[in-house]
Design an enzyme around this catalytic site. Structure first.
Site, PDB file in Angstrom:
ATOM      1  N   ALA A   1     -33.274  -3.492 -16.064  1.00 25.71           N
ATOM      2  CA  ALA A   1     -33.446  -4.879 -16.506  1.00 25.71           C
ATOM      3  C   ALA A   1     -33.499  -4.988 -18.024  1.00 25.71           C
ATOM      4  O   ALA A   1     -34.290  -4.295 -18.671  1.00 25.71           O
ATOM      5  CB  ALA A   1     -34.716  -5.476 -15.914  1.00 25.71           C
TER       6      ALA A   1
ATOM      7  N   GLY B   1     -38.739   0.031 -21.336  1.00 21.23           N
ATOM      8  CA  GLY B   1     -37.947   1.247 -21.173  1.00 21.23           C
ATOM      9  C   GLY B   1     -36.466   1.012 -21.427  1.00 21.23           C
ATOM     10  O   GLY B   1     -35.799   1.802 -22.099  1.00 21.23           O
ATOM     11  N   CYS B   2     -35.950  -0.075 -20.893  1.00 18.28           N
ATOM     12  CA  CYS B   2     -34.527  -0.374 -21.058  1.00 18.28           C
ATOM     13  C   CYS B   2     -34.203  -0.702 -22.515  1.00 18.28           C
ATOM     14  O   CYS B   2     -33.127  -0.376 -23.001  1.00 18.28           O
ATOM     15  CB  CYS B   2     -34.121  -1.506 -20.123  1.00 18.28           C
ATOM     16  SG  CYS B   2     -34.311  -1.050 -18.379  1.00 18.28           S
ATOM     17  N   THR B   3     -35.132  -1.324 -23.212  1.00 21.62           N
ATOM     18  CA  THR B   3     -34.942  -1.606 -24.634  1.00 21.62           C
ATOM     19  C   THR B   3     -34.893  -0.304 -25.412  1.00 21.62           C
ATOM     20  O   THR B   3     -34.009  -0.111 -26.261  1.00 21.62           O
ATOM     21  CB  THR B   3     -36.069  -2.517 -25.160  1.00 21.62           C
ATOM     22  OG1 THR B   3     -35.997  -3.767 -24.462  1.00 21.62           O
ATOM     23  CG2 THR B   3     -35.941  -2.755 -26.655  1.00 21.62           C
TER      24      THR B   3
ATOM     25  N   ALA C   1     -31.516   1.410 -24.708  1.00 19.13           N
ATOM     26  CA  ALA C   1     -30.405   0.720 -25.367  1.00 19.13           C
ATOM     27  C   ALA C   1     -30.432   0.966 -26.873  1.00 19.13           C
ATOM     28  O   ALA C   1     -29.387   1.195 -27.492  1.00 19.13           O
ATOM     29  CB  ALA C   1     -30.456  -0.778 -25.072  1.00 19.13           C
TER      30      ALA C   1
END
Length: 155
Positions: free
Chosen positions: A41, A46-48, A51
């Protein structure tokens, strides 16, 4: 539960919308090495981190001949906010139907906080210039993953 891909498999082709609603097709990148990573998401911690790690490594990855594509079930509008907020400089692609996630084995049962759930399995693939899977990594960590991938690729 979707089947997991292995090294040597033909990478499933896809055409998905990016954050601006433009179609990006894997086959349009034939002849290049393409890192395709799947994340749960946009705009989550974590995804930030993941990325931003790819963003910060993008110049050296591109210099070594790699393109990067990030794929999540988020809608293009959310991906645009994510891209703009964090200065992501590679395509973020929208797979709301989870068809591509499933084709890559990146959607299914996983353990989260000790419980079995169904969701996006954080995964990374390297697709070689001929469209074959050169690297298939499942259940990767958000933090430190890009550095490990770079080591695995000898970069």
């Amino acid at each position: 539960m979707s089947e997991r891909l292995s090294v040597g498999d033909t990478a499933p082709d896809f055409a998905l919308q990016d954050a601006d609603g433009n179609e990006v097709a894997l086959k349009s990148l034939r002849g290049k090495n393409v890192i395709v990573y799947f994340y749960p998401a946009a705009m989550t911690p974590g995804c930030t981190k993941q990325a931003c790690d790819f963003r910060d490594s993008l110049d050296s990855l591109q210099a070594a001949g790699y393109a990067v594509l990030g794929i999540s079930p988020d809608k293009p509008e959310k991906l645009a906010k994510f891209r703009d907020r964090d200065g992501v400089t590679f395509p973020l692609l929208s797979d709301p139907g989870k068809d591509v996630l499933t084709a890559y084995g990146a959607f299914g049962e996983k353990t989260m906080y000790g419980k079995k759930v169904t969701g996006v399995i954080r995964s990374t693939f390297v697709v070689d210039p001929d469209g074959k899977v050169a690297v298939a990594q499942y259940n990767v960590k958000a933090t430190g993953h890009v550095a490990k991938l770079r080591r695995d690729l000898g970069l």
